[in-house]
Design an enzyme around this catalytic site. Structure first.
Site, PDB file in Angstrom:
ATOM      1  N   LYS A   1      12.729  82.321  80.617  1.00 39.07           N
ATOM      2  CA  LYS A   1      12.333  82.298  82.027  1.00 39.07           C
ATOM      3  C   LYS A   1      10.828  82.233  82.185  1.00 39.07           C
ATOM      4  CE  LYS A   1      16.309  84.821  83.922  1.00 39.07           C
ATOM      5  NZ  LYS A   1      16.754  86.005  84.690  1.00 39.07           N
ATOM      6  N   ARG A   2      10.114  82.813  81.233  1.00 32.96           N
ATOM      7  CA  ARG A   2       8.651  82.850  81.339  1.00 32.96           C
ATOM      8  C   ARG A   2       8.009  81.516  80.960  1.00 32.96           C
ATOM      9  NH1 ARG A   2       9.940  87.952  79.229  1.00 32.96           N
ATOM     10  NH2 ARG A   2       9.263  89.705  80.530  1.00 32.96           N
TER      11      ARG A   2
END
Length: 469
Positions: free
Chosen positions: A235-236
């Site tokens: 997600k990052r």
């Protein structure tokens, strides 16, 4: 036995495409087996949970075809806190768990290594429950734990290499390992189909099932989804939110077809197939255990194929959110009253063959609904070369004299204007296209001029001529 599978996301952020893939695999397996799909929201992380994330999960599942009302749930993990604590107490009372007050620093001081696991120091100290004392599961000193996995065969783990792991924190709250097992027991889950990243937890969870006197479920660990560098999607770092793909203009049918190909393929040399074929042919035991590459370029190509397969009427309806704006899709650059449904319907078949994402419809048709085109300065500089002013003057005069305003007449007229200046049509139409639409690429020019209409085309050609002065 009725097959019962579950999908258990946490409401702590956007809906991950890897989670969507797992949900679809559980959904199909349940349907094939005449079983039940259970949705469980694992909401015990109170600091990070938000109601909107739960709603996001439900709406994302709706979008990919797992619609509310067609499954059991959603259940919420927080509602089972009493069962979690009761299970922890049973394990302690039976001697399968013990309290421990060791800190990480104390364990490291004893072992001399920051990498070595817990050393069992408190196993036989007989500590009672108390503030700051975690409850640890006593793993067997001998033997093996064999995980029967429909995808990976029978991974085997030596028990002596599994440390005595924590099942409840110092405040008595259960950790994921225990809560997950107790929830699955309470909900009668028979098959756990989940991502490969959970495989290291599986022997621990299987030991908990055995210790609590219940037969473990059948396991199936689907391959991890990776990026082009073969790193697990993050997600990052990576684009992973299903909602982002939805709002960018991917069709649900294309997305779920592509997600099901991450580790599996239908029969024959084909990938784009009807959902009914996937439902019929998918076999969990045929899933490839190797990491699955999430190729956005390939997904985009898939989406383009699905867009072109729509009827024109379906395409017009699919574009509507981008033509009007919604809660999650930004409004277009024109005012609602400026939108002309008939004009859009006229160019829709032309646009449908040229876009791969529904969001791309806006820059392709915005010139139809704005008083003046949005000029791309790079396109202007590329098209408006020496002689462009004279060509625009000639094109304007020729268009003004036309009795018929249709694409073929407009094309032959501009072709003649260009020929008088030694220009092929491609060179002659570039300044006209930018003057009228603001861009060097887009829908077929002469069909666009026909739909835009005589007065607006002539007005824009004159405005471009003034801009060149």
């Amino acid at each position: 036995m009725t097959v019962r599978v579950r999908f258990a996301p946490s409401p702590t952020g956007m809906f991950h495409v890897g989670g969507a893939r797992s949900a679809l695999q559980n959904w199909i397996y349940a349907k094939q087996q005449g079983g039940v799909f259970v949705l469980r929201i694992e909401d015990t992380d109170a600091a990070r949970n938000k109601p909107e994330w739960t709603e996001g999960i439900l709406s994302a599942l709706d979008w990919i075809g797992i619609e509310r009302g067609s499954y059991e749930g959603p259940h919420f993990q927080s509602q089972y806190a009493g069962e979690h604590r009761a299970a922890a107490a049973r394990l302690h009372e039976s001697g399968r768990a013990y309290y421990c007050d060791c800190t990480r620093e104390a364990v490291q001081a004893r072992t001399g290594s920051q990498y070595q696991g817990y050393d069992g120091f408190c196993r036989d100290r007989g500590l009672p429950a108390g503030e700051g004392r975690a409850l640890r599961f006593r793993t067997p000193d001998e033997g093996e734990t064999v995980v029967v996995d429909l995808i990976r065969g029978e991974p085997t783990f030596e028990n002596k290499l599994i440390e005595d792991f924590v099942i409840a924190r110092g405040d008595g709250s259960p950790v994921f390992l225990l809560a997950n097992v107790v929830d699955d027991m309470a909900m009668g889950i028979t098959h756990v189909i989940r991502a490969e990243e959970h495989l290291p937890n599986t022997p621990k969870q299987q030991l908990l099932w055995d210790a609590l006197g219940v037969k473990p479920p059948i396991w199936a660990h689907v391959p991890v989804v990776v990026n082009e560098k073969r790193q697990k999607l993050s997600k990052r770092r990576d684009k992973v939110a299903l909602e982002a793909f939805r709002d960018e203009g991917y069709l649900a049918e294309a997305m779920r077809n592509y997600l099901m190909l991450l580790g599996w393929a239908p029969s024959g040399d084909r990938e784009i197939v009807p959902w009914s074929v996937i439902e019929e042919e998918y076999r969990l035991e045929e899933v490839n255990p190797s990491p699955a590459f999430f190729d956005e370029k390939k997904l985009r190509a898939f989406n383009g194929e699905y867009i072109r397969a729509l009827s024109v009427e379906e395409f017009v309806e699919a574009c509507r959110p981008w033509l009007t704006g919604t809660g999650t899709i930004a409004p277009p650059p024109w005012q609602p009253e400026e939108f002309d449904a008939d004009a859009f319907a006229a160019v829709a078949p032309l646009a449908q063959t040229r876009i791969a994402l529904l969001s791309e419809i806006v820059p392709n048709v915005d010139f139809l609904f704005l008083d003046a085109p949005l000029i791309d300065e790079a396109a202007w500089a590329k098209a408006m070369k020496e002689g462009s002013a004279e060509l625009l003057d000639a094109a304007t005069a020729a268009f003004e004299a036309l009795e018929s305003w249709d694409a073929e007449t407009l094309k032959s007229t501009l072709e003649a204007v260009g020929a008088e200046r030694g220009l092929k049509l491609g060179k002659a139409q570039a300044p006209v296209r930018v003057a009228v639409t603001g861009r060097t690429v887009g829908l077929p020019l002469f069909e666009s001029l026909e739909v835009l209409g005589r007065e607006r085309v002539l007005s824009r050609l004159r405005a471009a001529r003034v801009r060149l002065v």
